[in-house]
Design an enzyme around this catalytic site. Structure first.
Site, PDB file in Angstrom:
ATOM      1  CD  GLU C  29     -25.819  51.583  75.654  1.00  0.00           C
ATOM      2  OE1 GLU C  29     -25.194  51.137  76.624  1.00  0.00           O
ATOM      3  OE2 GLU C  29     -25.376  51.561  74.475  1.00  0.00           O
ATOM      4  CD  GLU C  60     -22.680  49.029  77.131  1.00  0.00           C
ATOM      5  OE1 GLU C  60     -21.899  49.600  77.913  1.00  0.00           O
ATOM      6  OE2 GLU C  60     -23.021  49.496  76.040  1.00  0.00           O
ATOM      7  CG  PHE C  83     -23.096  46.047  68.245  1.00  0.00           C
ATOM      8  CD1 PHE C  83     -23.361  47.393  68.431  1.00  0.00           C
ATOM      9  CD2 PHE C  83     -23.016  45.565  66.946  1.00  0.00           C
ATOM     10  CE1 PHE C  83     -23.556  48.245  67.348  1.00  0.00           C
ATOM     11  CE2 PHE C  83     -23.194  46.402  65.852  1.00  0.00           C
ATOM     12  CZ  PHE C  83     -23.469  47.748  66.051  1.00  0.00           C
ATOM     13  CG  ASP C  85     -19.335  42.554  69.345  1.00  0.00           C
ATOM     14  OD1 ASP C  85     -18.373  42.104  68.736  1.00  0.00           O
ATOM     15  OD2 ASP C  85     -20.490  42.604  68.846  1.00  0.00           O
ATOM     16  CG  PHE C  86     -21.470  46.716  73.197  1.00  0.00           C
ATOM     17  CD1 PHE C  86     -22.348  47.612  72.629  1.00  0.00           C
ATOM     18  CD2 PHE C  86     -20.202  46.592  72.643  1.00  0.00           C
ATOM     19  CE1 PHE C  86     -21.975  48.391  71.540  1.00  0.00           C
ATOM     20  CE2 PHE C  86     -19.814  47.350  71.556  1.00  0.00           C
ATOM     21  CZ  PHE C  86     -20.704  48.247  70.997  1.00  0.00           C
ATOM     22  CB  ILE C  87     -23.084  40.547  76.339  1.00  0.00           C
ATOM     23  CG1 ILE C  87     -23.784  39.897  77.549  1.00  0.00           C
ATOM     24  CG2 ILE C  87     -22.073  39.566  75.781  1.00  0.00           C
ATOM     25  CD1 ILE C  87     -24.987  40.630  78.045  1.00  0.00           C
ATOM     26  CG  HIS C 129     -19.063  47.242  66.708  1.00  0.00           C
ATOM     27  ND1 HIS C 129     -17.787  47.670  66.949  1.00  0.00           N
ATOM     28  CD2 HIS C 129     -19.882  48.123  67.327  1.00  0.00           C
ATOM     29  CE1 HIS C 129     -17.825  48.771  67.685  1.00  0.00           C
ATOM     30  NE2 HIS C 129     -19.084  49.064  67.930  1.00  0.00           N
TER      31      HIS C 129
END
Lengths: 343, 437, 328
Positions: C29, C60, C83, C85-87, C129
């Site tokens: 992104e 994602e 981030f 966190d988004f995995i 985040h």
């Protein structure tokens, strides 16, 4: 929300005159017999798989596609060897229709070293990467996310192939369905999305859990052409899949096809079919893809009872040989259990 | 051929089903696909359909029985077939037939009877987070005292290792052969640290160094490992009243004194007697080799001798032909030369039996590992003066008691054979005149 | 030797490899004109064009799924998660597809992809985040996990990660992007699975990663004056973990402290300690193995609370002193 199932009209015209249709599509009599034989092969294969399971020879579970042969064979005819296939867990039919070796399939069910995945995948994960079969997937919608990537790779490498991703009505409600269609649409990826709608997820009636059917509406919402066809009319399947695949192959972007069909066996081997009646199953059996095609061929004098006998006998022999091959194959070496995790 | 009607496996973990009801009787006509029997798994009740059209016959499993999956439960006879076409039946084992009644009975008896407790006890248990059912009740109900007693017991858990010490300290202590309980721990809660052990005498390898195995230790390690892994050891322990042996040895030593020969050690004394017993029990002086038993020609007894950095077993050859005096002298010589490293190869080879004595370290008894290719080893413990019953009238006397532990190769030495050998040693030690008799 | 930032090192690794191998592309992104959320891909769109700097919708699961699919059929994608966190949104294609394809298919598939993601707290980005989730990734057979602490390590390791035929999670630390370090010109790679002794010492082995390496080194400097010699071991690759190097160090010093930002419970400090008990180094331990980790709490917003949630230099000083003085 009503519980009444909406009456939906297919995009295709029902095949009634087989000679005419065959002519239209460029099929010879031999081609038609071949189509019939492949459907029989799939049906007998699934019945044998069921039998082996009941004998306690298969570990785990199986998801049988008896009743869905029309979609498998109609689609398989269009696919070229260089096209990629991403399949779902009910994928035996698609594998066979795409030329998979039944020996290796049987060996994989029995967990043997000679199976497609060396006994490490089982029924739900059969793949033949060298033959561009990127695997059956145990995650509902698992192939959908990979498909956009495969399409992207084809595009970036400037190839003339397509990727066909097959999934069920249940998968159409996964979030990734929309993410993938969106991505394929914005980049015009050569992906053909084939939704095999067999009316039920595991036990959930599709119209009860989907906000709007047929699903082609969802494809159209992403700007992707969508079709809703009778999956049990094998020649109609061929016709529409050819259109779709040609479209994608000529770089015009992704296409969505929803093929209506029905499965005779339960979702998996633990399914006692409590969510549907025996009558419903019998009704669908009476208008199944093999029955209909057989009737058409007989009516046009292209096939006799003896032909049918012969074909069934031939296919039974092939499948029996596959079982023999599988049973005589060696088990994988337990000491290699951690091999092939990393490249 | 009649079509077998097989109980299908319908679920991933399913091993068996229960037949609830046969929907058809023997002799009834059936059609393929028609439900024949109602079965029950732990998930669900279901029907199973006939696999063929014909007549139902040869029902093997009746109602209310557990049927293993993939078993034939009945047959469908074809048009021209009769009961005589049915294959030979082996009756299923009766213990696979479970009556519903019996099932219920079994379930009831496994139900634990719930104990009652006083209100106070219940509150206490709840507060401490323990299960009331774990607490033994002294009376009819579980009381506050019961709970307190149980809680107290949790605190007083006996640790397996008495002295807290760090792994490094243990390692160094082990290499130096130190008793950690004798070392002052400077760590928290009196934990013994590496530094504490370092300061206890001797050159030690420093923390962090590696001690390579000496050749001797390598050999010891190899041989003992092989023996331990390949020879099935059987161990017999017995206690000997050494009063007569001590007396006998004392008299012998008076003789030795007059002779100006060294005093006979207890090990030499025991060795003489062992040699005598070996003569009478050849299986203990043999070797298991290639599925054969080789009986040695000589009786050569090895005496395990501790050195600074290992163990060596000098051998007294033909011990059965030597007197106690001769054995004693040979042993002294061998031991001295063992400690100075002057033993020749044939003085440590060809042993046929081994004696190991840890009595001087105060060891009560121990099990030793057989020296391959021998078939036995005798572990001698220390002499402890203890009260024992000495006659049928239960008279108690203080006697010097000693434990002997025989390790034997169970491939060629059975318990009885070993026991007899050991019994002879005990007899001879308790009545040394036996050797003259 | 020139000094560049950690951010620049990662950027350079990608650029150099994309020039060398046209199968490599970046997908994620805002990586195009915006240059990536942390500026790592600035200028790459101009050089490589929109096909190879493939900007995506906010999807994602589809990003990592597409990377996996493309990797299976001949490409070498680098997927960027904005981030770490988004995995979590993309765990399915990472864990159920990419990690398992090779094994499930009997060794007949390869998935050469890299997923890059910035982790860590300290920027006031709060709970969703700021996480350090490398432990979760380390648990999955079939993927590799890399976490560099310096620009030199970042560049060499990223090149190796891209060239590795397996799925690799490349975990960057947000606070390190501006950290500078010496990086040689010219191509070099650092093999995965090899730890680095960032500082030699004799009294205690401290295993730490990412930003904790820097805090530990600072503490070690101070402790030198107190006569405590600290050996700092940076694993660099979390899976496969270089237990040998750590064990050698522990054998030498007899004391072990593991420092990580990730939360304590089921954090990878436990993995290091269990691994050490499986080696002969255990016999050389003279104090209990200890760990200093993030507290079991989502990262708070308030800066003091945020700092208190993870180990700081003072905490490291205190711990090392306590261990060396036999307090535990």
């Amino acid at each position: 929300m009503t519980t009444e199932k909406p009456k939906m009209k297919f995009d295709n015209k029902k095949t009634t005159d087989i000679l005419k249709k065959a002519d239209e599509l460029g099929f010879s009599k031999d081609d038609l017999i071949e189509i019939y034989s492949t459907m029989i092969k799939i049906r007998l294969f699934e019945e044998m798989a069921d039998h082996l399971y009941a004998m306690g020879k298969v570990h785990g579970t199986m998801h049988l596609s008896a009743g869905q042969e029309g979609v498998a064979v109609g689609t398989g005819l269009v696919m070229r060897p260089e096209d990629y296939l991403l399949n779902h867990h009910r994928g035996h039919g698609h594998l066979i229709a795409n030329g998979a070796d039944v020996n290796k399939m049987m060996a994989e069910f029995l967990g043997k070293q000679t199976g497609y995945c060396r006994g490490r995948g089982g029924s739900m994960h059969i793949a033949d990467v060298e033959a561009n079969n990127l695997g059956a997937n145990g995650i509902v919608g698992g192939g959908i996310e990979l498909a956009a990537g495969v399409g992207l790779a084809i595009q970036m490498q400037n190839q003339e192939r397509i990727v066909l991703v097959i999934f069920g009505d249940g998968a159409a409600n996964e979030g990734i369905f929309h993410e993938s269609l969106n991505m394929a649409a914005i980049w015009d990826l050569p992906v053909v999305y084939l939704c095999e709608n067999n009316q039920y997820g595991m036990s959930a009636d599709v119209s009860r859990v989907s906000s709007k059917v047929p699903f082609r509406g969802r494809a159209e919402a992403h700007g992707i052409p969508g079709y809703y066809i009778d999956g049990n009319d094998v020649l109609a399947v061929y016709e529409y899949m050819k259109q779709a695949i040609d479209h994608a192959r000529s770089r015009k972007g992704p296409v969505f096809v929803e093929a209506q069909t029905y499965r005779y066996f339960g979702h998996s081997k633990s399914d006692r079919n409590l969510y549907r009646t025996k009558e419903e199953i019998s009704e669908w059996r009476a208008k199944g893809p093999i029955t209909r095609f057989e009737e058409l061929l007989m009516k046009a004098d292209m096939m006799t009872d003896q032909d049918i006998e012969r074909i069934k006998k031939d296919m039974t022999r092939i499948i029996d040989e596959a079982v023999e091959f599988a049973e005589n194959s060696p088990e994988p070496d337990v000491n290699n259990v951690t091999e092939w995790v990393y490249a | 051929m009649p079509t077998p009607f097989i109980m299908p496996k319908m679920d991933m973990d399913q091993e068996s089903v229960t037949i609830n009801e046969w929907l058809k009787k023997e002799g009834d006509p059936v059609k393929k696909g028609e439900p024949l029997v109602v079965i029950e798994t732990d998930k669900i009740t279901s029907e199973v359909e006939a696999p063929a059209t014909g007549r139902l016959a040869g029902i093997i499993y009746r109602e209310n029985v557990d049927v293993p999956v993939s078993e034939v439960v009945a047959y469908i006879l074809g048009e021209d077939e009769t009961e005589s076409d049915l294959p030979e039946r082996t009756e299923p084992e009766t213990d696979t037939r479970v009556n519903q009644e019996d099932k219920d009975k079994v379930e009831k008896s496994t139900l634990k009877t719930e104990k009652t407790a006083t209100a106070v006890a219940q509150r206490m248990a709840e507060a401490e987070g323990i299960n009331l059912q774990d607490i033994p009740a002294s009376g009819e109900k579980i009381t506050k005292e019961d709970v307190e007693k149980y809680l107290g017991g949790l605190e007083g858990v006996e640790p397996r290792v008495q002295t807290p010490a760090t792994p490094a300290a243990r390692r160094i202590g082990h290499e130096k052969n130190l008793d950690l309980t004798r070392v002052e721990g400077s760590g928290p809660r009196s934990r013994v640290q590496a530094a504490d052990v370092q300061s206890v005498s001797g050159q030690t390898p420093g923390l962090g160094e590696t001690l390579a195995l000496s050749n001797m230790r390598k050999r010891i390690a190899e041989r003992l490992t092989t023996s331990y892994q390949t020879t099935p050891h059987i161990y017999l322990t017995t206690e000997v009243d050494m009063r007569e042996a001590e007396a006998s040895r004392k008299r012998m030593n008076e003789l030795a004194n007059q002779d100006s020969t060294p005093a006979i050690s207890m090990t030499a004394f025991i060795t003489r007697i062992v040699a005598w017993s070996l003569k009478r029990h050849p299986y203990l002086n043999a070797s298991f080799q290639n599925n054969e038993i080789r009986f040695w020609e000589e009786i050569n007894i090895g005496i395990a001798t501790a050195l600074d950095d290992g163990l060596i077993v000098p051998v007294i050859r033909n011990a059965d032909q030597m007197t106690a005096k001769e054995i004693n002298n040979t042993l002294r010589d061998l031991t001295r030369r063992a400690r100075s490293g002057d033993l020749s190869l044939d003085e440590i080879q060809n042993g046929t039996f081994t004696i190991s004595n840890l009595g001087m370290y105060g060891i009560q008894s121990f099990t030793a590992i057989i020296n391959p290719p021998q078939s036995a080893i005798l572990a001698v413990g220390t002499l402890t003066r203890r009260p024992v019953v000495v006659d049928d009238a239960d008279t108690l006397e203080i006697r010097p008691m000693m434990m002997l532990t025989l390790g034997a190769d169970h491939r060629i030495v059975d318990g009885a054979v070993a026991a007899e050998f050991l019994a002879d040693i005990v007899k001879a030690l308790e009545t040394p005149e036996l050797l003259l008799f | 030797m020139p000094e560049i930032t950690y951010r620049q090192a990662i950027h350079d690794a990608m650029v150099e490899e994309m020039r060398r191998d046209d199968k490599v592309f970046l997908i994620g992104e805002d990586i195009g004109t915006y240059g990536g959320a942390f500026g790592v891909s600035a200028g790459m769109l101009e050089e490589f064009g929109p096909d190879r700097i493939r900007e995506t919708p906010i999807s994602e699961q589809a990003i990592v799924g597409a990377a996996a699919g493309a990797a299976m059929v001949g490409m070498r994608p680098i997927a960027e998660m904005m981030f770490m966190d988004f995995i979590l949104l993309a765990m399915e294609p990472l864990v159920n597809q990419a990690a398992k394809a090779r094994y499930m298919f009997g060794g007949k598939a390869t998935v050469p992809m890299v997923v890059r993601m910035p982790s860590g707290s300290g920027t006031g980005a709060a709970a969703q985040h700021s996480q350090s989730l490398e432990t979760i990734l380390m648990h999955i057979p079939g993927i590799k996990v890399v976490a560099p602490s310096t620009p030199y390590d970042a560049k060499g390791l990223l090149l190796s990660s891209i060239r590795d035929p397996n799925p690799v999670c490349f975990v960057e630390h947000k606070l390190l992007y501006k950290a500078k370090g010496e990086v040689p010109e010219g191509e070099y790679t650092i093999p995965l699975g090899v730890a680095d002794i960032k500082r030699s010492g004799t009294d205690i082995t401290v295993v730490s990663s990412q930003i904790m390496v820097h805090k530990t080194l600072a503490a070690a400097e101070k402790l030198q004056d107190e006569g405590i010699s600290v050996e700092v071991v940076d694993p660099r690759t979390m899976r496969p973990l270089d237990v040998d190097t750590i064990a050698k160090s522990v054998k030498k010093t007899g004391r072990l402290l593991v420092v990580h930002e990730a939360v304590k419970t089921a954090g990878w400090a436990g993995e290091v300690m269990a691994s050490i008990s499986e080696t002969p180094a255990w016999d050389y331990l003279d104090t209990p193995m200890r760990r200093l980790t993030g507290k079991d709490v989502p990262i708070p917003y308030n800066p003091n609370l945020e700092a208190a949630a993870v180990p700081q230099e003072d905490d490291i000083l205190r711990e090392i002193r306590a261990i060396v003085n036999n307090t535990y």
